[in-house]
Design a protein around this motif. Structure first.
Motif, PDB file in Angstrom:
ATOM      1  N   VAL A  69     -26.602  22.920 -41.363  1.00  0.00           N
ATOM      2  CA  VAL A  69     -27.821  22.476 -40.687  1.00  0.00           C
ATOM      3  C   VAL A  69     -29.040  22.936 -41.471  1.00  0.00           C
ATOM      4  CG1 VAL A  69     -29.236  22.741 -38.608  1.00  0.00           C
ATOM      5  CG2 VAL A  69     -26.757  22.443 -38.405  1.00  0.00           C
ATOM      6  N   ASP A  70     -29.949  22.017 -41.732  1.00  0.00           N
ATOM      7  CA  ASP A  70     -31.187  22.334 -42.431  1.00  0.00           C
ATOM      8  C   ASP A  70     -32.106  23.074 -41.450  1.00  0.00           C
ATOM      9  OD1 ASP A  70     -33.867  22.175 -43.466  1.00  0.00           O
ATOM     10  OD2 ASP A  70     -33.194  20.615 -44.835  1.00  0.00           O
ATOM     11  N   LEU A  71     -32.264  24.372 -41.657  1.00  0.00           N
ATOM     12  CA  LEU A  71     -33.032  25.194 -40.715  1.00  0.00           C
ATOM     13  C   LEU A  71     -34.485  24.761 -40.599  1.00  0.00           C
ATOM     14  CD1 LEU A  71     -31.736  28.846 -41.207  1.00  0.00           C
ATOM     15  CD2 LEU A  71     -31.757  27.522 -39.097  1.00  0.00           C
ATOM     16  N   LYS A  72     -35.064  24.389 -41.719  1.00  0.00           N
ATOM     17  CA  LYS A  72     -36.465  23.955 -41.698  1.00  0.00           C
ATOM     18  C   LYS A  72     -36.614  22.698 -40.860  1.00  0.00           C
ATOM     19  CE  LYS A  72     -40.352  22.837 -44.758  1.00  0.00           C
ATOM     20  NZ  LYS A  72     -40.793  22.676 -46.183  1.00  0.00           N
ATOM     21  N   ALA A  73     -35.688  21.763 -41.023  1.00  0.00           N
ATOM     22  CA  ALA A  73     -35.730  20.527 -40.244  1.00  0.00           C
ATOM     23  C   ALA A  73     -35.477  20.809 -38.763  1.00  0.00           C
ATOM     24  CB  ALA A  73     -34.701  19.539 -40.780  1.00  0.00           C
ATOM     25  N   LEU A  74     -34.586  21.749 -38.485  1.00  0.00           N
ATOM     26  CA  LEU A  74     -34.291  22.096 -37.098  1.00  0.00           C
ATOM     27  C   LEU A  74     -35.525  22.679 -36.416  1.00  0.00           C
ATOM     28  CD1 LEU A  74     -32.249  22.456 -34.777  1.00  0.00           C
ATOM     29  CD2 LEU A  74     -31.696  24.707 -35.741  1.00  0.00           C
ATOM     30  N   LYS A  75     -36.211  23.564 -37.105  1.00  0.00           N
ATOM     31  CA  LYS A  75     -37.410  24.174 -36.525  1.00  0.00           C
ATOM     32  C   LYS A  75     -38.501  23.136 -36.271  1.00  0.00           C
ATOM     33  CE  LYS A  75     -36.499  28.698 -38.613  1.00  0.00           C
ATOM     34  NZ  LYS A  75     -36.910  29.699 -39.636  1.00  0.00           N
ATOM     35  N   SER A  76     -38.532  22.090 -37.090  1.00  0.00           N
ATOM     36  CA  SER A  76     -39.515  21.023 -36.904  1.00  0.00           C
ATOM     37  C   SER A  76     -39.119  20.099 -35.751  1.00  0.00           C
ATOM     38  CB  SER A  76     -39.657  20.199 -38.181  1.00  0.00           C
ATOM     39  OG  SER A  76     -40.112  20.999 -39.252  1.00  0.00           O
ATOM     40  N   ILE A  95     -17.075  23.516 -43.402  1.00  0.00           N
ATOM     41  CA  ILE A  95     -17.934  24.628 -43.821  1.00  0.00           C
ATOM     42  C   ILE A  95     -18.423  25.397 -42.593  1.00  0.00           C
ATOM     43  CG2 ILE A  95     -20.085  25.247 -44.989  1.00  0.00           C
ATOM     44  CD1 ILE A  95     -19.776  22.694 -46.660  1.00  0.00           C
ATOM     45  N   PHE A  96     -18.336  26.705 -42.657  1.00  0.00           N
ATOM     46  CA  PHE A  96     -18.828  27.539 -41.560  1.00  0.00           C
ATOM     47  C   PHE A  96     -20.347  27.612 -41.628  1.00  0.00           C
ATOM     48  CE2 PHE A  96     -19.934  31.452 -39.358  1.00  0.00           C
ATOM     49  CZ  PHE A  96     -19.141  31.370 -38.218  1.00  0.00           C
ATOM     50  N   GLU A  97     -20.988  27.373 -40.484  1.00  0.00           N
ATOM     51  CA  GLU A  97     -22.454  27.438 -40.401  1.00  0.00           C
ATOM     52  C   GLU A  97     -22.885  28.898 -40.465  1.00  0.00           C
ATOM     53  OE1 GLU A  97     -24.727  25.068 -40.263  1.00  0.00           O
ATOM     54  OE2 GLU A  97     -23.539  23.248 -39.895  1.00  0.00           O
ATOM     55  N   GLU A  98     -23.207  29.348 -41.675  1.00  0.00           N
ATOM     56  CA  GLU A  98     -23.502  30.760 -41.882  1.00  0.00           C
ATOM     57  C   GLU A  98     -24.787  31.213 -41.205  1.00  0.00           C
ATOM     58  OE1 GLU A  98     -23.562  31.066 -46.087  1.00  0.00           O
ATOM     59  OE2 GLU A  98     -25.468  30.023 -46.338  1.00  0.00           O
ATOM     60  N   ASN A  99     -25.658  30.274 -40.864  1.00  0.00           N
ATOM     61  CA  ASN A  99     -26.926  30.618 -40.194  1.00  0.00           C
ATOM     62  C   ASN A  99     -26.853  30.428 -38.691  1.00  0.00           C
ATOM     63  OD1 ASN A  99     -28.346  31.222 -42.655  1.00  0.00           O
ATOM     64  ND2 ASN A  99     -28.526  29.028 -43.021  1.00  0.00           N
ATOM     65  N   ILE A 100     -25.654  30.511 -38.128  1.00  0.00           N
ATOM     66  CA  ILE A 100     -25.472  30.178 -36.722  1.00  0.00           C
ATOM     67  C   ILE A 100     -26.293  31.069 -35.792  1.00  0.00           C
ATOM     68  CG2 ILE A 100     -23.376  31.587 -36.612  1.00  0.00           C
ATOM     69  CD1 ILE A 100     -24.302  28.420 -34.572  1.00  0.00           C
ATOM     70  N   VAL A 101     -26.456  32.339 -36.123  1.00  0.00           N
ATOM     71  CA  VAL A 101     -27.222  33.237 -35.255  1.00  0.00           C
ATOM     72  C   VAL A 101     -28.689  32.800 -35.210  1.00  0.00           C
ATOM     73  CG1 VAL A 101     -28.045  35.595 -34.929  1.00  0.00           C
ATOM     74  CG2 VAL A 101     -25.672  35.192 -35.605  1.00  0.00           C
ATOM     75  N   GLU A 102     -29.246  32.448 -36.363  1.00  0.00           N
ATOM     76  CA  GLU A 102     -30.639  31.987 -36.400  1.00  0.00           C
ATOM     77  C   GLU A 102     -30.774  30.631 -35.723  1.00  0.00           C
ATOM     78  OE1 GLU A 102     -34.321  31.402 -39.608  1.00  0.00           O
ATOM     79  OE2 GLU A 102     -32.361  32.133 -40.285  1.00  0.00           O
ATOM     80  N   ILE A 103     -29.772  29.776 -35.887  1.00  0.00           N
ATOM     81  CA  ILE A 103     -29.791  28.474 -35.214  1.00  0.00           C
ATOM     82  C   ILE A 103     -29.849  28.668 -33.702  1.00  0.00           C
ATOM     83  CG2 ILE A 103     -28.363  26.438 -34.690  1.00  0.00           C
ATOM     84  CD1 ILE A 103     -27.370  26.581 -37.604  1.00  0.00           C
ATOM     85  N   ALA A 104     -29.034  29.583 -33.194  1.00  0.00           N
ATOM     86  CA  ALA A 104     -29.022  29.863 -31.755  1.00  0.00           C
ATOM     87  C   ALA A 104     -30.384  30.379 -31.291  1.00  0.00           C
ATOM     88  CB  ALA A 104     -27.929  30.880 -31.430  1.00  0.00           C
ATOM     89  N   GLU A 105     -31.006  31.225 -32.091  1.00  0.00           N
ATOM     90  CA  GLU A 105     -32.321  31.765 -31.732  1.00  0.00           C
ATOM     91  C   GLU A 105     -33.368  30.664 -31.668  1.00  0.00           C
ATOM     92  OE1 GLU A 105     -33.081  34.755 -34.620  1.00  0.00           O
ATOM     93  OE2 GLU A 105     -31.794  36.270 -33.675  1.00  0.00           O
ATOM     94  N   VAL A 106     -33.320  29.744 -32.615  1.00  0.00           N
ATOM     95  CA  VAL A 106     -34.291  28.640 -32.646  1.00  0.00           C
ATOM     96  C   VAL A 106     -34.189  27.817 -31.365  1.00  0.00           C
ATOM     97  CG1 VAL A 106     -34.902  26.471 -33.798  1.00  0.00           C
ATOM     98  CG2 VAL A 106     -34.407  28.514 -35.165  1.00  0.00           C
ATOM     99  N   ILE A 107     -32.961  27.509 -30.949  1.00  0.00           N
ATOM    100  CA  ILE A 107     -32.759  26.690 -29.752  1.00  0.00           C
ATOM    101  C   ILE A 107     -33.124  27.457 -28.491  1.00  0.00           C
ATOM    102  CG2 ILE A 107     -31.039  25.459 -28.361  1.00  0.00           C
ATOM    103  CD1 ILE A 107     -31.812  24.087 -31.002  1.00  0.00           C
TER     104      ILE A 107
END
Length: 373
Positions: A69-76, A95-107
């Motif tokens: 998941v593109d984190l920048k796009a998700l935050k936008s 592929i394991f989403e290595e940024n899953i903790v930050e993704i959860a925080e964004v949501i």
């Protein structure tokens, strides 16, 4: 997860139930204006379909160069209208989403919920728990991860698990214990209601329970580890085979599945992923999922389970090499496959044309009578 319902009859049905729970939760909180569901461009097609059926507007976020998941796009993409994010982890590329903790925080920071599509749970079974990653809702594909029959029209089972704050919205009935006996509780005013006749696909649930008990915690973890080893061994064998490539960070290990691209072969010989799949049938091997996920051109999704032997994997690699050699020396031969099956290659355009499509035997007979008259 705090509690589960066993009612959903398949993974996609579980997705739909999860979306209904998300909608009910926001409505209960006075936030019915949350009408957007965020979904990655690598998601299973049932994710946007389930969200749309539940009344959400689908917002697609792209993958980055690593296939995550593109984190920048998700935050936008997030806003006060965000109801949630539906995510598969490992994703459909394996592929394991290595940024899953930050993704959860964004949501969670914008008040949304995180939904776990359990289609690929067998890649992390016994190793990491979706709830620990930040997911609020989880569906399990009992007919995939837990060894009950899969394919051929079912039956399936897609239990839904939720965190404690979502428990009141689970379908009715739920099983309760009053200290003396178990009973079915229908008195749940916040429930989304009943989502299936009876109480789920009972036979599938019993088989899954037997599998879990027979494997134990160590056995389930071993299944995830072996399937991952098998897939990465396959990729190593395929790394120098002409005509195939591994998109998105090819040096990164995959989990239980991988997605090869036949785009180099198509570009250089005209032989497509479809042709490769048909040629596999000619050699007595099961063809993989094709053209999914959509972000991979000429995609071939290959998923080796924990029970697959090295000999079988080597045989599969050998055949893919043979098909590659044939494609570069005599592409028309591959493009005319299959030749050894009882049914040859169908005319897909004709088969899907309304004039020829026959949805039932009754329609077929009416057409015959019409043609005869």
């Amino acid at each position: 997860m705090y509690r589960f319902t066993l009612q959903p009859a398949a993974g996609a049905h579980g997705e739909y139930v999860g979306c209904l729970i998300i909608r009910a939760y926001h409505k209960f909180r006075g936030e019915g204006f949350r009408d957007e569901m965020i979904i990655p461009d690598s998601a299973h097609g049932t994710n946007p379909a389930s969200a749309a059926m539940a009344g959400f507007k689908v917002v697609v976020v792209p993958s980055d160069e690593k296939g995550c998941v593109d984190l920048k796009a998700l935050k936008s993409a997030v806003s006060e209208r965000t109801a949630g994010l539906m995510l598969t982890n490992p994703n459909t590329l394996g592929i394991f989403e290595e940024n899953i903790v930050e993704i959860a925080e964004v949501i969670h920071d914008v008040g949304g919920l995180l939904y776990y599509d359990g289609a690929n749970l067998n890649g992390i079974l016994g190793i990491v728990r979706p709830g620990d990653m930040g997911f609020d809702i989880v569906h399990l594909n009992l007919h995939k991860t837990f060894s009950t029959p899969h394919g051929g029209g079912g039956p399936g089972s897609g239990p839904i698990g939720v965190k404690e704050k979502l428990e009141p919205f689970l379908p009715v009935p739920v099983v309760e214990f009053d200290g003396k006996r178990y009973y079915l509780n229908y008195d749940r005013p916040l429930s989304i209601g009943k989502v299936r006749s009876f109480y789920g696909n009972f036979a599938v649930i019993v088989k899954a329970a037997a599998y879990i008990l027979s494997m134990g915690a160590q056995g389930l973890r071993a299944a995830a580890e072996l399937s991952t080893v098998n897939t990465n061994y396959f990729l190593k064998c395929m790394s120098n085979v002409k005509g195939y490539s591994l998109p998105y960070d090819p040096g990164k290990p995959r989990k239980h599945e991988c997605v090869l691209s036949a785009e180099p072969m198509e570009r250089e010989t005209g032989v497509r992923a479809l042709d490769v799949a048909k040629a596999l049938l000619d050699r007595g091997l099961h063809a993989p999922t094709m053209y999914f996920p959509l972000i991979v051109k000429e995609a071939l999704m290959i998923e080796f389970t924990d029970t697959e032997t090295k000999e079988n994997i080597d045989a599969y690699v050998k055949v893919l090499k043979e098909i590659s050699d044939e494609a570069y020396s005599n592409p028309s031969t591959v493009k005319s496959s299959p030749r050894n099956t009882s049914v040859g290659r169908l005319d897909d355009v004709k088969a899907n044309h309304p004039r020829f499509l026959v949805p039932s035997w009754k329609v077929y007979m009416r057409r015959l009578k019409g043609a005869g008259g």
